[in-house]
Design a protein around this motif. Structure first.
Motif, PDB file in Angstrom:
ATOM      1  N   VAL A  66      55.576  54.952  65.934  1.00 18.51           N
ATOM      2  CA  VAL A  66      56.606  55.223  64.938  1.00 18.51           C
ATOM      3  C   VAL A  66      57.811  55.887  65.606  1.00 18.51           C
ATOM      4  O   VAL A  66      57.661  56.654  66.552  1.00 18.51           O
ATOM      5  CB  VAL A  66      56.032  56.097  63.787  1.00 18.51           C
ATOM      6  CG1 VAL A  66      55.647  57.471  64.255  1.00 18.51           C
ATOM      7  CG2 VAL A  66      56.980  56.189  62.615  1.00 18.51           C
ATOM      8  N   ARG A  67      58.999  55.536  65.131  1.00 23.06           N
ATOM      9  CA  ARG A  67      60.243  56.125  65.634  1.00 23.06           C
ATOM     10  C   ARG A  67      60.800  57.074  64.583  1.00 23.06           C
ATOM     11  O   ARG A  67      61.046  56.680  63.453  1.00 23.06           O
ATOM     12  CB  ARG A  67      61.261  55.045  65.971  1.00 23.06           C
ATOM     13  CG  ARG A  67      62.551  55.617  66.568  1.00 23.06           C
ATOM     14  CD  ARG A  67      63.491  54.544  67.074  1.00 23.06           C
ATOM     15  NE  ARG A  67      62.922  53.716  68.115  1.00 23.06           N
ATOM     16  CZ  ARG A  67      62.824  54.042  69.407  1.00 23.06           C
ATOM     17  NH1 ARG A  67      63.230  55.220  69.815  1.00 23.06           N
ATOM     18  NH2 ARG A  67      62.290  53.200  70.265  1.00 23.06           N
ATOM     19  N   ARG A  68      60.975  58.337  64.974  1.00 23.92           N
ATOM     20  CA  ARG A  68      61.529  59.349  64.067  1.00 23.92           C
ATOM     21  C   ARG A  68      62.986  59.017  63.732  1.00 23.92           C
ATOM     22  O   ARG A  68      63.720  58.506  64.566  1.00 23.92           O
ATOM     23  CB  ARG A  68      61.490  60.733  64.732  1.00 23.92           C
ATOM     24  CG  ARG A  68      60.114  61.268  64.973  1.00 23.92           C
ATOM     25  CD  ARG A  68      60.134  62.609  65.678  1.00 23.92           C
ATOM     26  NE  ARG A  68      60.639  63.638  64.787  1.00 23.92           N
ATOM     27  CZ  ARG A  68      61.718  64.373  65.022  1.00 23.92           C
ATOM     28  NH1 ARG A  68      62.420  64.205  66.119  1.00 23.92           N
ATOM     29  NH2 ARG A  68      62.104  65.271  64.150  1.00 23.92           N
ATOM     30  N   ASN A  69      63.394  59.346  62.515  1.00 21.74           N
ATOM     31  CA  ASN A  69      64.787  59.185  62.055  1.00 21.74           C
ATOM     32  C   ASN A  69      65.368  57.820  62.433  1.00 21.74           C
ATOM     33  O   ASN A  69      66.529  57.705  62.799  1.00 21.74           O
ATOM     34  CB  ASN A  69      65.679  60.301  62.608  1.00 21.74           C
ATOM     35  CG  ASN A  69      65.200  61.671  62.206  1.00 21.74           C
ATOM     36  OD1 ASN A  69      64.643  61.859  61.135  1.00 21.74           O
ATOM     37  ND2 ASN A  69      65.389  62.648  63.077  1.00 21.74           N
ATOM     38  N   ALA A  70      64.557  56.788  62.337  1.00 19.19           N
ATOM     39  CA  ALA A  70      64.931  55.462  62.818  1.00 19.19           C
ATOM     40  C   ALA A  70      66.096  54.846  62.052  1.00 19.19           C
ATOM     41  O   ALA A  70      66.863  54.077  62.612  1.00 19.19           O
ATOM     42  CB  ALA A  70      63.720  54.530  62.760  1.00 19.19           C
ATOM     43  N   PHE A  71      66.204  55.171  60.775  1.00 21.02           N
ATOM     44  CA  PHE A  71      67.285  54.594  59.972  1.00 21.02           C
ATOM     45  C   PHE A  71      68.560  55.427  60.049  1.00 21.02           C
ATOM     46  O   PHE A  71      69.560  55.082  59.439  1.00 21.02           O
ATOM     47  CB  PHE A  71      66.850  54.454  58.507  1.00 21.02           C
ATOM     48  CG  PHE A  71      65.846  53.353  58.284  1.00 21.02           C
ATOM     49  CD1 PHE A  71      66.218  52.021  58.329  1.00 21.02           C
ATOM     50  CD2 PHE A  71      64.517  53.647  58.033  1.00 21.02           C
ATOM     51  CE1 PHE A  71      65.307  51.001  58.120  1.00 21.02           C
ATOM     52  CE2 PHE A  71      63.588  52.639  57.811  1.00 21.02           C
ATOM     53  CZ  PHE A  71      63.988  51.317  57.864  1.00 21.02           C
ATOM     54  N   GLY A  72      68.531  56.534  60.769  1.00 18.45           N
ATOM     55  CA  GLY A  72      69.729  57.357  60.933  1.00 18.45           C
ATOM     56  C   GLY A  72      69.555  58.757  60.377  1.00 18.45           C
ATOM     57  O   GLY A  72      68.454  59.187  60.031  1.00 18.45           O
ATOM     58  N   ARG A  73      70.666  59.445  60.285  1.00 16.34           N
ATOM     59  CA  ARG A  73      70.689  60.839  59.848  1.00 16.34           C
ATOM     60  C   ARG A  73      70.599  60.942  58.329  1.00 16.34           C
ATOM     61  O   ARG A  73      70.538  59.947  57.623  1.00 16.34           O
ATOM     62  CB  ARG A  73      71.968  61.513  60.353  1.00 16.34           C
ATOM     63  CG  ARG A  73      72.110  61.442  61.865  1.00 16.34           C
ATOM     64  CD  ARG A  73      73.426  62.054  62.317  1.00 16.34           C
ATOM     65  NE  ARG A  73      73.244  62.900  63.474  1.00 16.34           N
ATOM     66  CZ  ARG A  73      72.825  64.158  63.455  1.00 16.34           C
ATOM     67  NH1 ARG A  73      72.541  64.745  62.352  1.00 16.34           N
ATOM     68  NH2 ARG A  73      72.693  64.836  64.569  1.00 16.34           N
ATOM     69  N   GLN A  74      70.657  62.162  57.831  1.00 17.42           N
ATOM     70  CA  GLN A  74      70.574  62.429  56.390  1.00 17.42           C
ATOM     71  C   GLN A  74      71.586  61.591  55.598  1.00 17.42           C
ATOM     72  O   GLN A  74      71.263  61.039  54.562  1.00 17.42           O
ATOM     73  CB  GLN A  74      70.821  63.927  56.151  1.00 17.42           C
ATOM     74  CG  GLN A  74      70.601  64.376  54.725  1.00 17.42           C
ATOM     75  CD  GLN A  74      69.144  64.604  54.403  1.00 17.42           C
ATOM     76  OE1 GLN A  74      68.320  64.766  55.283  1.00 17.42           O
ATOM     77  NE2 GLN A  74      68.817  64.597  53.136  1.00 17.42           N
ATOM     78  N   VAL A  75      72.812  61.475  56.106  1.00 20.37           N
ATOM     79  CA  VAL A  75      73.849  60.725  55.384  1.00 20.37           C
ATOM     80  C   VAL A  75      73.540  59.238  55.319  1.00 20.37           C
ATOM     81  O   VAL A  75      74.146  58.514  54.529  1.00 20.37           O
ATOM     82  CB  VAL A  75      75.255  60.942  55.998  1.00 20.37           C
ATOM     83  CG1 VAL A  75      75.687  62.390  55.872  1.00 20.37           C
ATOM     84  CG2 VAL A  75      75.319  60.481  57.437  1.00 20.37           C
TER      85      VAL A  75
END
Length: 188
Positions: A105-114
């Motif tokens: 699994v890749r952490r924060n794969a879809f990007g930051r909070q925004v």
């Protein structure tokens, strides 16, 4: 049926509400004794490195490893997916993963909070789309043998199951749709 909610960090209230609606008894888990007394466990979203550190300092790390190895039905959502994975990409060097499901699994794969988003997912086994809330979400880079990919976004697995372990990259507890919690309870 007593379903533990790992209550070290992250929002557990919505998971508890979902479990109560489905007739299960939610139990907050903060100690090894509490973990020993549940039939299943939900590891909620939050921050995976913080959860990993708190598992160590609370004395839950080894008891959790032991229960997972013995087949404890477990549902990990967002950060919980990261904690349960075999391999974590973009994690800290001291971050523990518990190898409960054969995924990378890749952490924060879809990007930051925004970059958080919502999407309707086609889920294997469900007759209608599932609305999913993704918040700084991970995704699965690789699945091992025996892992069923139940849903994906842009070709990236976001809902997987292996045996009695279910993981989602999103937060099913943040919607009124209880079908994933219901699916999890069938694994117990």
């Amino acid at each position: 049926m007593k379903v533990g909610l790992l209550a070290l960090q992250g929002a557990i209230g919505p998971h508890a509400d979902a479990l109560r609606e489905l007739g299960a008894v939610p139990v907050e888990v903060r100690t090894p004794a509490q973990l020993a007394d549940v039939d299943a466990l939900i590891i909620p979203g939050g921050e995976s490195t913080t959860i990993s550190k708190l598992l160590d300092t609370s004395g839950l790390a080894q008891p959790l490893r032991d229960r997972l190895a013995a087949g404890l039905p477990t549902f990990g959502t967002c950060a919980g997916m990261i904690v349960l994975a075999r391999t974590v990409l973009d994690g800290r060097a001291d971050q523990n993963s518990y190898d409960a499901i054969d995924i990378t699994v890749r952490r924060n794969a879809f990007g930051r909070q925004v970059d958080s988003f919502e999407a309707d997912l086609a889920v294997d086994g469900l007759d209608a789309p599932l609305h999913a809330v993704f918040i700084r979400a991970p995704f699965v880079e690789q699945v091992g043998d025996g892992v069923d990919v139940l849903a994906a976004v842009d070709g990236h697995p976001v809902l997987c199951r292996q045996g009695a372990v279910l993981v989602s990259a999103f937060h099913p507890e943040l919607t009124a749709d209880r079908r994933l919690h219901e699916l999890f309870l069938t694994l117990v």
